[in-house]
Design a protein around this motif. Structure first.
Motif, PDB file in Angstrom:
ATOM      1  N   SER A  28      68.694 -29.436  65.690  1.00  0.00           N
ATOM      2  CA  SER A  28      68.194 -30.446  66.613  1.00  0.00           C
ATOM      3  C   SER A  28      67.132 -31.297  65.920  1.00  0.00           C
ATOM      4  O   SER A  28      66.687 -30.988  64.817  1.00  0.00           O
ATOM      5  CB  SER A  28      67.634 -29.797  67.876  1.00  0.00           C
ATOM      6  OG  SER A  28      66.569 -28.952  67.549  1.00  0.00           O
ATOM      7  N   GLY A  29      66.746 -32.380  66.611  1.00  0.00           N
ATOM      8  CA  GLY A  29      65.941 -33.408  65.968  1.00  0.00           C
ATOM      9  C   GLY A  29      64.592 -32.968  65.438  1.00  0.00           C
ATOM     10  O   GLY A  29      64.076 -33.544  64.487  1.00  0.00           O
ATOM     11  N   ASN A  30      63.995 -31.924  66.030  1.00  0.00           N
ATOM     12  CA  ASN A  30      62.658 -31.518  65.592  1.00  0.00           C
ATOM     13  C   ASN A  30      62.664 -30.261  64.734  1.00  0.00           C
ATOM     14  O   ASN A  30      61.630 -29.629  64.546  1.00  0.00           O
ATOM     15  CB  ASN A  30      61.753 -31.306  66.810  1.00  0.00           C
ATOM     16  CG  ASN A  30      62.208 -30.126  67.650  1.00  0.00           C
ATOM     17  OD1 ASN A  30      63.284 -29.587  67.424  1.00  0.00           O
ATOM     18  ND2 ASN A  30      61.397 -29.714  68.593  1.00  0.00           N
ATOM     19  N   GLU A  31      63.821 -29.895  64.224  1.00  0.00           N
ATOM     20  CA  GLU A  31      63.915 -28.671  63.420  1.00  0.00           C
ATOM     21  C   GLU A  31      63.890 -28.985  61.926  1.00  0.00           C
ATOM     22  O   GLU A  31      64.599 -29.868  61.455  1.00  0.00           O
ATOM     23  CB  GLU A  31      65.171 -27.887  63.778  1.00  0.00           C
ATOM     24  CG  GLU A  31      65.067 -27.238  65.159  1.00  0.00           C
ATOM     25  CD  GLU A  31      66.273 -26.410  65.506  1.00  0.00           C
ATOM     26  OE1 GLU A  31      67.411 -26.861  65.274  1.00  0.00           O
ATOM     27  OE2 GLU A  31      66.074 -25.293  66.029  1.00  0.00           O
ATOM     28  N   ILE A  89      66.979 -21.643  56.146  1.00  0.00           N
ATOM     29  CA  ILE A  89      66.536 -21.333  57.509  1.00  0.00           C
ATOM     30  C   ILE A  89      66.230 -22.637  58.224  1.00  0.00           C
ATOM     31  O   ILE A  89      65.671 -23.556  57.633  1.00  0.00           O
ATOM     32  CB  ILE A  89      65.242 -20.486  57.469  1.00  0.00           C
ATOM     33  CG1 ILE A  89      65.457 -19.206  56.675  1.00  0.00           C
ATOM     34  CG2 ILE A  89      64.750 -20.155  58.872  1.00  0.00           C
ATOM     35  CD1 ILE A  89      64.168 -18.630  56.150  1.00  0.00           C
ATOM     36  N   VAL A  90      66.590 -22.695  59.486  1.00  0.00           N
ATOM     37  CA  VAL A  90      66.247 -23.864  60.295  1.00  0.00           C
ATOM     38  C   VAL A  90      65.258 -23.420  61.354  1.00  0.00           C
ATOM     39  O   VAL A  90      65.461 -22.412  62.027  1.00  0.00           O
ATOM     40  CB  VAL A  90      67.500 -24.475  60.942  1.00  0.00           C
ATOM     41  CG1 VAL A  90      67.123 -25.578  61.904  1.00  0.00           C
ATOM     42  CG2 VAL A  90      68.427 -25.014  59.870  1.00  0.00           C
ATOM     43  N   ARG A  91      64.201 -24.187  61.484  1.00  0.00           N
ATOM     44  CA  ARG A  91      63.095 -23.725  62.321  1.00  0.00           C
ATOM     45  C   ARG A  91      62.414 -24.919  62.962  1.00  0.00           C
ATOM     46  O   ARG A  91      62.119 -25.894  62.290  1.00  0.00           O
ATOM     47  CB  ARG A  91      62.108 -22.972  61.433  1.00  0.00           C
ATOM     48  CG  ARG A  91      60.880 -22.459  62.111  1.00  0.00           C
ATOM     49  CD  ARG A  91      61.203 -21.289  63.019  1.00  0.00           C
ATOM     50  NE  ARG A  91      59.995 -20.775  63.629  1.00  0.00           N
ATOM     51  CZ  ARG A  91      59.424 -21.314  64.700  1.00  0.00           C
ATOM     52  NH1 ARG A  91      59.976 -22.364  65.262  1.00  0.00           N
ATOM     53  NH2 ARG A  91      58.310 -20.808  65.166  1.00  0.00           N
ATOM     54  N   GLY A  92      62.116 -24.814  64.251  1.00  0.00           N
ATOM     55  CA  GLY A  92      61.482 -25.918  64.959  1.00  0.00           C
ATOM     56  C   GLY A  92      59.973 -25.808  64.963  1.00  0.00           C
ATOM     57  O   GLY A  92      59.383 -24.840  64.515  1.00  0.00           O
ATOM     58  N   LEU A  93      59.354 -26.840  65.506  1.00  0.00           N
ATOM     59  CA  LEU A  93      57.895 -26.884  65.590  1.00  0.00           C
ATOM     60  C   LEU A  93      57.382 -26.074  66.763  1.00  0.00           C
ATOM     61  O   LEU A  93      56.245 -25.667  66.791  1.00  0.00           O
ATOM     62  CB  LEU A  93      57.422 -28.329  65.765  1.00  0.00           C
ATOM     63  CG  LEU A  93      57.405 -29.190  64.509  1.00  0.00           C
ATOM     64  CD1 LEU A  93      57.074 -30.623  64.880  1.00  0.00           C
ATOM     65  CD2 LEU A  93      56.389 -28.667  63.524  1.00  0.00           C
ATOM     66  N   SER A  94      58.234 -25.850  67.737  1.00  0.00           N
ATOM     67  CA  SER A  94      57.779 -25.132  68.913  1.00  0.00           C
ATOM     68  C   SER A  94      58.847 -24.141  69.321  1.00  0.00           C
ATOM     69  O   SER A  94      59.832 -23.953  68.620  1.00  0.00           O
ATOM     70  CB  SER A  94      57.503 -26.109  70.054  1.00  0.00           C
ATOM     71  OG  SER A  94      58.677 -26.827  70.357  1.00  0.00           O
ATOM     72  N   GLY A  95      58.652 -23.511  70.402  1.00  0.00           N
ATOM     73  CA  GLY A  95      59.626 -22.510  70.843  1.00  0.00           C
ATOM     74  C   GLY A  95      59.267 -21.157  70.298  1.00  0.00           C
ATOM     75  O   GLY A  95      58.100 -20.845  70.076  1.00  0.00           O
ATOM     76  N   THR A  96      60.254 -20.335  70.037  1.00  0.00           N
ATOM     77  CA  THR A  96      59.977 -18.979  69.578  1.00  0.00           C
ATOM     78  C   THR A  96      59.437 -19.010  68.154  1.00  0.00           C
ATOM     79  O   THR A  96      59.549 -19.990  67.436  1.00  0.00           O
ATOM     80  CB  THR A  96      61.242 -18.115  69.593  1.00  0.00           C
ATOM     81  OG1 THR A  96      62.095 -18.542  68.525  1.00  0.00           O
ATOM     82  CG2 THR A  96      61.975 -18.222  70.910  1.00  0.00           C
TER      83      THR A  96
END
Lengths: 111, 110
Positions: A28-31, A89-96
């Motif tokens: 997704s866009g913020n990851e 690895i793909v990782r977002g700024l927020s969430g888990t």
């Protein structure tokens, strides 16, 4: 967090560029896309990360496709010491706060 | 990031604390286990002092974060399925921050 797909193993001749692909079609866009490597059973080592632009540092370059569904880690002049398992690895700024490492690509650099 | 001990053999039910310390003033700390064919799996993580939460495989483990630099992993009653290579990591933030890993603790439970 998006799932990633990597080939289980690759070989590369010493001195040549190693190009390690990673598919992350559900990103997704913020990851961010991160790359780590693990040499033998040592602790994983951070290599590089990026959002949408290509990135380069002293270790490697990261090329992210325009649609961000895949990326390639480039080790420009592979040495025997680059033999390791490489994780995308793909990782977002927020969430888990979970980092999902997967099983990575085992890169073998051949003399 | 430092981890102690490097190696340990335990008998089933013999409690054990794996120690992890970081001197980078990082807010976030993490515990992983690594098993053949399964890659690295997150056990617990901590966002700050006294703030912790479960990862993917928390069963059989406890954590505490009483000081910013330390994040011990507690095995109160170990079983053989907790035989694994354990890594601790820390990071400044989460989304845009890289994690720094310790050298690992190889634990065998017989």
């Amino acid at each position: 967090d998006a799932k990633t797909t990597q080939p289980p193993s690759m070989d590369c001749a010493e001195g040549r560029a190693a190009n390690l692909p990673c598919n992350h079609s559900t990103i997704s866009g913020n990851e961010y896309v991160y790359w780590y490597r693990q040499i033998h059973s040592q602790g994983p080592q951070y290599i590089i990360h990026g959002l949408k632009n290509n990135e380069t540092n002293e270790m490697a370059s990261l090329i992210i496709t325009e649609d961000r569904k895949s990326s390639t880690l480039i080790l420009p002049h592979a040495t025997l010491r680059d033999t390791a398992v490489y994780y995308c690895i793909v990782r977002g700024l927020s969430g888990t706060y979970k980092y999902i490492f997967g099983t990575g690509t085992r890169l073998k650099v051949l003399a | 990031v430092t981890q102690t001990p490097k190696f340990r053999v335990l008998k089933t039910g013999q409690s054990m604390t794996l120690l992890c310390a970081q001197d980078m003033n990082h807010e976030y700390m993490y515990w992983y286990r690594q098993d053949p064919g399964l890659g690295l799996r997150q056990i617990y993580y901590s966002m700050n002092v006294e703030v912790t939460d479960k990862g993917d495989v928390p069963e059989g483990y406890k954590v505490s974060r009483k000081e910013k630099r330390n994040f011990p992993l507690i095995l109160e009653s170990p079983s053989p399925n907790q035989t694994s290579l354990y890594f601790c990591a820390s990071s400044y933030g989460t989304g845009g921050s890289e994690q720094y890993f310790g050298p690992g603790t190889r634990l065998t439970v017989t």
